[in-house]
Design an enzyme around this catalytic site. Structure first.
Site, PDB file in Angstrom:
ATOM      1  N   LYS A  78     -40.150 -98.945  -7.531  1.00  0.00           N
ATOM      2  CA  LYS A  78     -41.381 -98.860  -6.464  1.00  0.00           C
ATOM      3  C   LYS A  78     -41.366 -97.521  -5.739  1.00  0.00           C
ATOM      4  CE  LYS A  78     -43.843-101.993  -3.316  1.00  0.00           C
ATOM      5  NZ  LYS A  78     -43.734-103.391  -2.854  1.00  0.00           N
ATOM      6  N   SER A 157     -48.068-106.373  -3.531  1.00  0.00           N
ATOM      7  CA  SER A 157     -48.008-104.713  -3.404  1.00  0.00           C
ATOM      8  C   SER A 157     -47.403-104.170  -4.668  1.00  0.00           C
ATOM      9  CB  SER A 157     -47.537-104.414  -2.152  1.00  0.00           C
ATOM     10  OG  SER A 157     -46.137-104.593  -2.071  1.00  0.00           O
ATOM     11  N   SER A 181     -45.080-109.640  -2.332  1.00  0.00           N
ATOM     12  CA  SER A 181     -45.215-108.718  -3.063  1.00  0.00           C
ATOM     13  C   SER A 181     -44.367-108.494  -4.398  1.00  0.00           C
ATOM     14  CB  SER A 181     -45.011-107.409  -2.170  1.00  0.00           C
ATOM     15  OG  SER A 181     -46.334-107.362  -1.579  1.00  0.00           O
TER      16      SER A 181
HETATM   17  N1  GLN Z   1     -49.925-109.599   0.392  1.00  0.00           N
HETATM   18  C1  GLN Z   1     -49.098-109.734   1.431  1.00  0.00           C
HETATM   19  C2  GLN Z   1     -49.622-108.391   2.626  1.00  0.00           C
HETATM   20  O1  GLN Z   1     -50.686-107.996   2.198  1.00  0.00           O
HETATM   21  C3  GLN Z   1     -47.546-109.392   1.282  1.00  0.00           C
HETATM   22  C4  GLN Z   1     -47.207-108.024   1.041  1.00  0.00           C
HETATM   23  C5  GLN Z   1     -45.663-107.661   0.826  1.00  0.00           C
HETATM   24  O2  GLN Z   1     -45.103-108.653   0.441  1.00  0.00           O
HETATM   25  N2  GLN Z   1     -45.507-106.392   0.846  1.00  0.00           N
HETATM   26  O3  GLN Z   1     -49.089-108.376   3.463  1.00  0.00           O
END
Ligand code: GLN
Length: 492
Positions: A78, A157, A181
């Site tokens: 990532k 994400s 995410s």
């Molecule tokens: N979807 C969540 C957010 O937008 C989680 C994101 C994440 O875990 N990095 O913050």
């Protein structure tokens, strides 16, 4: 041997040892798959040359009998993990040309166990989002098309990670999970995605979003692969002040262990109004599978569940606003073109042009809840409620060994049909955020396809540092459901 890129890590491990193919051949097969599927846009930076060099070294170590846990395994990283000498962008324009001078602890652990890096994959900008549509480097498509033949989002994400692994362009990928995410993109694409206990994997060298929540973990096609990869990633690190000084157990030992007598909590608050019927039924089906394997189902209550989302969307932006203040056009990456009226003007223009809309929205929310007039009303209160959420789990874990819930209230959105209102999008994290708030290990296990032909997944949550319970349960589910990872939008 054909289709080397379809094998699991344990199959690869055995074959490499027996000399059935080499790590270089394996890397080449993945590079080919990655190049064929460039239209899915999972990779921001491909590192084929590095992969081939690392694979050569792997072959030497295998011959010498010195194979590491991840020897020869071609993985995607990532683009939030700093990789020395290799561009690391967080999918943001503001870091478009940032080349770190150091290696994150997690990637360094993986490489010292023999992993091979195919490249850096996209995510939502600074890991804020649930679709990967906020990446500066363009839309990432999941290899899963819906029944009308349209591409879906890979979740977020960690959506470049989920596309790369479900599309057989990497055997595994690193993800990070702040509020879901790893688990949600795994659920959208039919993968196993594990977020370990907060503190298991070092945060050092990983671009920070919300430091009290950020946790790295593996995204893989099987539960055993998840256990293997997590073991390689995890471990105490002096350079991260919240790193847990605990031994890393052999997670692989948990695979296939009997779950007889285990108590599985089914929290009634997750049966939210309007929960999609198919997901609700799937939840019951998987609970029954665990019961058939000898586990006991226990109805539990996690009364603070409904506060987890609102609290997260105060705490995470607050921490993000502080963490992202370092991107000022001076120390890292992008600076807007001058001339500037003064220093503030340079900051303003750089940050307005360098950050996308969602990141700016979070910085504004975070700055607001931390401002002196509102600090107690929002931030302090949210911290108190966070404690109550953790207490709720603590009490539940006096009665049960693990908790089973759906991972996401929906399957993947068709690209273009995702919720457009940010608030509606935030609500899609309701099932993953609570475990993040409490720092608990949690994972997605793929279980089925819905009527639209798209993957569904269930979430297992276990006690702090008891990842092995969740891995044992996950392996029982995996065996019973026999989920076929067969996405319909790939070029082979
Ligand atoms: N979807 C969540 C957010 O937008 C989680 C994101 C994440 O875990 N990095 O913050």
């Amino acid at each position: 041997m054909t289709n080397l890129n379809k094998l699991s890590m344990d199959q690869v491990r055995n074959s490499l040892k027996k000399g059935e193919f080499s790590a270089v051949e394996l890397a080449k097969s993945y590079i080919q798959a990655m190049e064929k599927n460039r239209d899915l846009n999972a990779f921001i930076t491909e590192t084929s040359e590095i992969a081939l060099k690392q694979a050569e070294e792997s072959d030497k170590r295998i011959k010498a009998g010195n194979a590491g846990l991840m020897e020869g395994m071609p993985i995607a990283i990532k683009d939030l993990f700093c990789t020395k000498g290799v561009r690391t962008t967080a999918s943001s324009k503001i870091l478009e040309n940032f080349i770190p001078e150091y290696e994150s602890t997690v990637t360094s652990n993986l490489f010292s166990q023999g992993a091979v890096m195919l490249g850096k994959v996209a995510c939502d900008e600074f890991a804020m989002g649930s679709t990967t549509l906020t990446s500066f480097f363009g839309t990432v498509k999941s290899p899963w098309k819906d029944q009308k033949g349209e591409y879906t989002v890979p979740g977020g994400s960690s959506g470049g990670s989920s596309t790369a692994v479900s599309g057989f362009m990497a055997i595994g990928a690193t993800g990070t999970d702040t509020g879901g995410s790893i688990r949600q993109p795994a659920s959208f694409t039919g993968l196993v995605g594990a977020k370990p206990t907060y503190g298991r994997c070092s945060r050092w060298g990983t671009i920070a979003f919300a430091s009290s929540l950020d946790q790295a973990g593996p995204m893989t096609r099987t539960v055993r692969d998840s256990a293997i990869m997590l073991e390689a990633m995890a471990g105490y690190d002096q350079k991260d002040s919240t790193s847990a000084n605990r031994d890393v157990p052999c997670f692989e030992n948990a695979i296939g262990k009997s779950v007889k007598g285990m108590r599985i909590g089914i929290p009634k608050e997750y049966r939210v109004d309007g929960l999609n019927e198919e997901i609700s039924k799937e939840w019951d089906r998987i609970a029954q599978i665990l019961k058939d394997a000898g586990a006991e189902l226990v109805d539990i209550s996690l009364a603070t569940t409904k506060y987890a989302g609102p609290v997260y969307y105060i705490i995470a932006p607050a921490e993000a606003s502080a963490n992202l203040s370092r991107y000022d056009g001076v120390r890292f990456g992008f600076r807007a073109d001058g001339p500037f009226d003064n220093l503030d003007d340079m900051y303003l223009k750089t940050r307005s042009q360098g950050f996308g809309d969602e990141v700016q929205r979070r910085i504004l929310m975070g700055t607001y809840v931390l401002s002196s007039g509102f600090y107690d009303a929002y931030f302090t209160k949210a911290q108190k409620v966070r404690r109550l959420i953790a207490e709720d789990f603590k009490q539940a874990f006096e009665k049960v060994d693990a908790i089973l819930t759906p991972s996401s209230p929906s399957s993947a959105y068709t690209i273009g049909k995702e919720p457009k209102d940010p608030l509606e999008m935030y609500l899609s994290d309701i099932f993953t955020i609570p475990a993040s708030m409490a720092g608990l290990p949690a994972m997605n296990v793929p279980t089925n396809l819905d009527s639209n032909g798209l993957p569904l997944g269930m979430q297992l949550i276990s006690k702090h540092f008891d990842e092995n319970t969740m891995f044992s349960l996950a392996s029982v589910i995996e065996e019973a459901v026999d989920f076929q990872l067969n996405p319909n939008g790939l070029k082979e």
